[in-house]
Scaffold this motif. Structure first.
Motif, PDB file in Angstrom:
ATOM      1  N   VAL A  60       0.840  -1.205   0.000  1.00 59.31           N
ATOM      2  CA  VAL A  60       0.000   0.000   0.000  1.00 59.31           C
ATOM      3  C   VAL A  60       0.874   1.254   0.000  1.00 59.31           C
ATOM      4  CG1 VAL A  60      -1.658   1.356   1.354  1.00 59.31           C
ATOM      5  CG2 VAL A  60      -2.047  -1.089   0.975  1.00 59.31           C
ATOM      6  N   ASN A  61       1.956   1.240   0.766  1.00 57.94           N
ATOM      7  CA  ASN A  61       2.868   2.390   0.754  1.00 57.94           C
ATOM      8  C   ASN A  61       3.487   2.574  -0.628  1.00 57.94           C
ATOM      9  OD1 ASN A  61       2.404   3.184   3.395  1.00 57.94           O
ATOM     10  ND2 ASN A  61       4.108   1.995   4.212  1.00 57.94           N
ATOM     11  N   ALA A  62       3.829   1.480  -1.303  1.00 63.92           N
ATOM     12  CA  ALA A  62       4.372   1.582  -2.666  1.00 63.92           C
ATOM     13  C   ALA A  62       3.325   2.156  -3.614  1.00 63.92           C
ATOM     14  CB  ALA A  62       4.847   0.211  -3.146  1.00 63.92           C
ATOM     15  N   ASP A  63       2.062   1.752  -3.447  1.00 60.74           N
ATOM     16  CA  ASP A  63       0.984   2.322  -4.264  1.00 60.74           C
ATOM     17  C   ASP A  63       0.862   3.825  -4.019  1.00 60.74           C
ATOM     18  OD1 ASP A  63       0.421  -0.239  -5.199  1.00 60.74           O
ATOM     19  OD2 ASP A  63      -1.409  -0.472  -3.986  1.00 60.74           O
ATOM     20  N   ALA A  64       0.946   4.226  -2.755  1.00 60.82           N
ATOM     21  CA  ALA A  64       0.865   5.651  -2.427  1.00 60.82           C
ATOM     22  C   ALA A  64       2.025   6.405  -3.060  1.00 60.82           C
ATOM     23  CB  ALA A  64       0.864   5.859  -0.913  1.00 60.82           C
ATOM     24  N   ASP A  65       3.230   5.877  -2.897  1.00 61.04           N
ATOM     25  CA  ASP A  65       4.413   6.541  -3.448  1.00 61.04           C
ATOM     26  C   ASP A  65       4.294   6.765  -4.953  1.00 61.04           C
ATOM     27  OD1 ASP A  65       5.442   6.396  -0.867  1.00 61.04           O
ATOM     28  OD2 ASP A  65       6.901   4.828  -1.324  1.00 61.04           O
ATOM     29  N   ALA A  66       3.598   5.854  -5.645  1.00 59.49           N
ATOM     30  CA  ALA A  66       3.463   5.941  -7.101  1.00 59.49           C
ATOM     31  C   ALA A  66       2.191   6.674  -7.544  1.00 59.49           C
ATOM     32  CB  ALA A  66       3.456   4.532  -7.698  1.00 59.49           C
ATOM     33  N   ALA A  67       1.327   7.033  -6.608  1.00 52.80           N
ATOM     34  CA  ALA A  67       0.044   7.638  -6.948  1.00 52.80           C
ATOM     35  C   ALA A  67       0.200   9.061  -7.481  1.00 52.80           C
ATOM     36  CB  ALA A  67      -0.868   7.652  -5.720  1.00 52.80           C
ATOM     37  N   ASP A  68      -0.657   9.402  -8.432  1.00 54.66           N
ATOM     38  CA  ASP A  68      -0.697  10.758  -8.958  1.00 54.66           C
ATOM     39  C   ASP A  68      -1.054  11.723  -7.824  1.00 54.66           C
ATOM     40  OD1 ASP A  68      -0.759  12.841 -10.936  1.00 54.66           O
ATOM     41  OD2 ASP A  68      -2.948  12.754 -10.825  1.00 54.66           O
ATOM     42  N   GLY A  69      -0.259  12.740  -7.630  1.00 53.55           N
ATOM     43  CA  GLY A  69      -0.531  13.734  -6.604  1.00 53.55           C
ATOM     44  C   GLY A  69       0.130  13.469  -5.271  1.00 53.55           C
ATOM     45  N   PHE A  70       0.779  12.300  -5.111  1.00 50.73           N
ATOM     46  CA  PHE A  70       1.488  12.004  -3.868  1.00 50.73           C
ATOM     47  C   PHE A  70       2.748  12.854  -3.802  1.00 50.73           C
ATOM     48  CE2 PHE A  70       4.977   9.766  -1.778  1.00 50.73           C
ATOM     49  CZ  PHE A  70       4.450   9.562  -0.526  1.00 50.73           C
ATOM     50  N   VAL A  71       3.045  13.384  -2.609  1.00 53.16           N
ATOM     51  CA  VAL A  71       4.224  14.226  -2.415  1.00 53.16           C
ATOM     52  C   VAL A  71       5.213  13.593  -1.428  1.00 53.16           C
ATOM     53  CG1 VAL A  71       5.030  16.506  -1.650  1.00 53.16           C
ATOM     54  CG2 VAL A  71       2.888  16.310  -2.963  1.00 53.16           C
ATOM     55  N   MET A 105       0.979   9.621   8.129  1.00 53.92           N
ATOM     56  CA  MET A 105       0.925  11.037   7.775  1.00 53.92           C
ATOM     57  C   MET A 105       1.559  11.199   6.402  1.00 53.92           C
ATOM     58  SD  MET A 105       2.002  14.425   9.960  1.00 53.92           S
ATOM     59  CE  MET A 105       3.589  13.807  10.436  1.00 53.92           C
ATOM     60  N   SER A 106       0.903  11.989   5.567  1.00 54.31           N
ATOM     61  CA  SER A 106       1.415  12.198   4.223  1.00 54.31           C
ATOM     62  C   SER A 106       1.023  13.575   3.714  1.00 54.31           C
ATOM     63  CB  SER A 106       0.901  11.107   3.269  1.00 54.31           C
ATOM     64  OG  SER A 106      -0.506  11.030   3.291  1.00 54.31           O
ATOM     65  N   VAL A 107       1.628  13.942   2.594  1.00 52.81           N
ATOM     66  CA  VAL A 107       1.327  15.213   1.923  1.00 52.81           C
ATOM     67  C   VAL A 107       0.955  14.882   0.485  1.00 52.81           C
ATOM     68  CG1 VAL A 107       2.257  17.447   1.184  1.00 52.81           C
ATOM     69  CG2 VAL A 107       2.886  16.525   3.427  1.00 52.81           C
TER      70      VAL A 107
END
Length: 167
Positions: free
Chosen positions: A35-46, A71-73
């Motif tokens: 899931v973290n890898a998906d987030a890292d690759a997601a459009d708009g993830f900072v 926590m993320s941006v």
């Protein structure tokens, strides 16, 4: 939609039902890296908060060892929402009651940060406490009641039925 001078910070915390190394939380723990890898690759993830292990499960929040933090941006609320309610994250979100206690107080908060700012755990705790005490404001808000960067008028958020708060 979003002023380019700002990015969206989000925090969500959850109270564990069992220790992270227990069989009860195995599926959750096994799902963190994908899931973290998906987030890292997601459009708009900072950016996302992480420790030496690549996640944030060892980072203390509110001095409570049974609470975990994410926590993320993100570029904006649309980018965060698109990630949250699809794929593996959506699947894990649907199973959250297996792993986390149901808590009545706010466990998720969002706020706008200047582009390039990386929020601290103390900042996230402050935003959650503010949301709990005051409800959604431009200082700390939710997807259901969000605010534009620097704005005072809330925006109506659309959260898919049955998913609501991730914690």
């Amino acid at each position: 939609m979003t002023d380019i001078a700002y990015e969206l910070a989000q925090v969500n915390i959850a109270r564990l039902k069992a220790p992270l190394d227990s069989p009860r939380l195995k599926d959750f723990v096994d799902g963190l890296d994908p899931v973290n890898a998906d987030a890292d690759a997601a459009d708009g993830f900072v950016w996302r908060l992480e420790d030496e292990s690549g996640d944030a499960t060892d980072i203390a929040v509110f001095g409570d060892s049974w609470l975990i933090i994410n926590m993320s941006v993100w570029r904006d609320t649309d980018a965060l929402t698109a990630f949250m309610y699809q794929g593996r994250h959506r699947e894990m979100l649907a199973r959250r009651r297996e792993w986390f206690e149901r808590v009545e107080e706010a466990m998720v908060a969002m706020w706008w940060v200047p582009k390039g700012h990386r929020p601290t755990v103390a900042e996230a705790e402050s935003r959650l406490l503010h949301l709990r005490a005051n409800g959604p404001t431009p200082y700390a808000f939710t997807l259901r009641t969000s605010f534009p960067p620097g704005g005072a008028e809330p925006l109506a958020g659309e959260v898919p039925e049955g998913l609501g708060c991730p914690a």
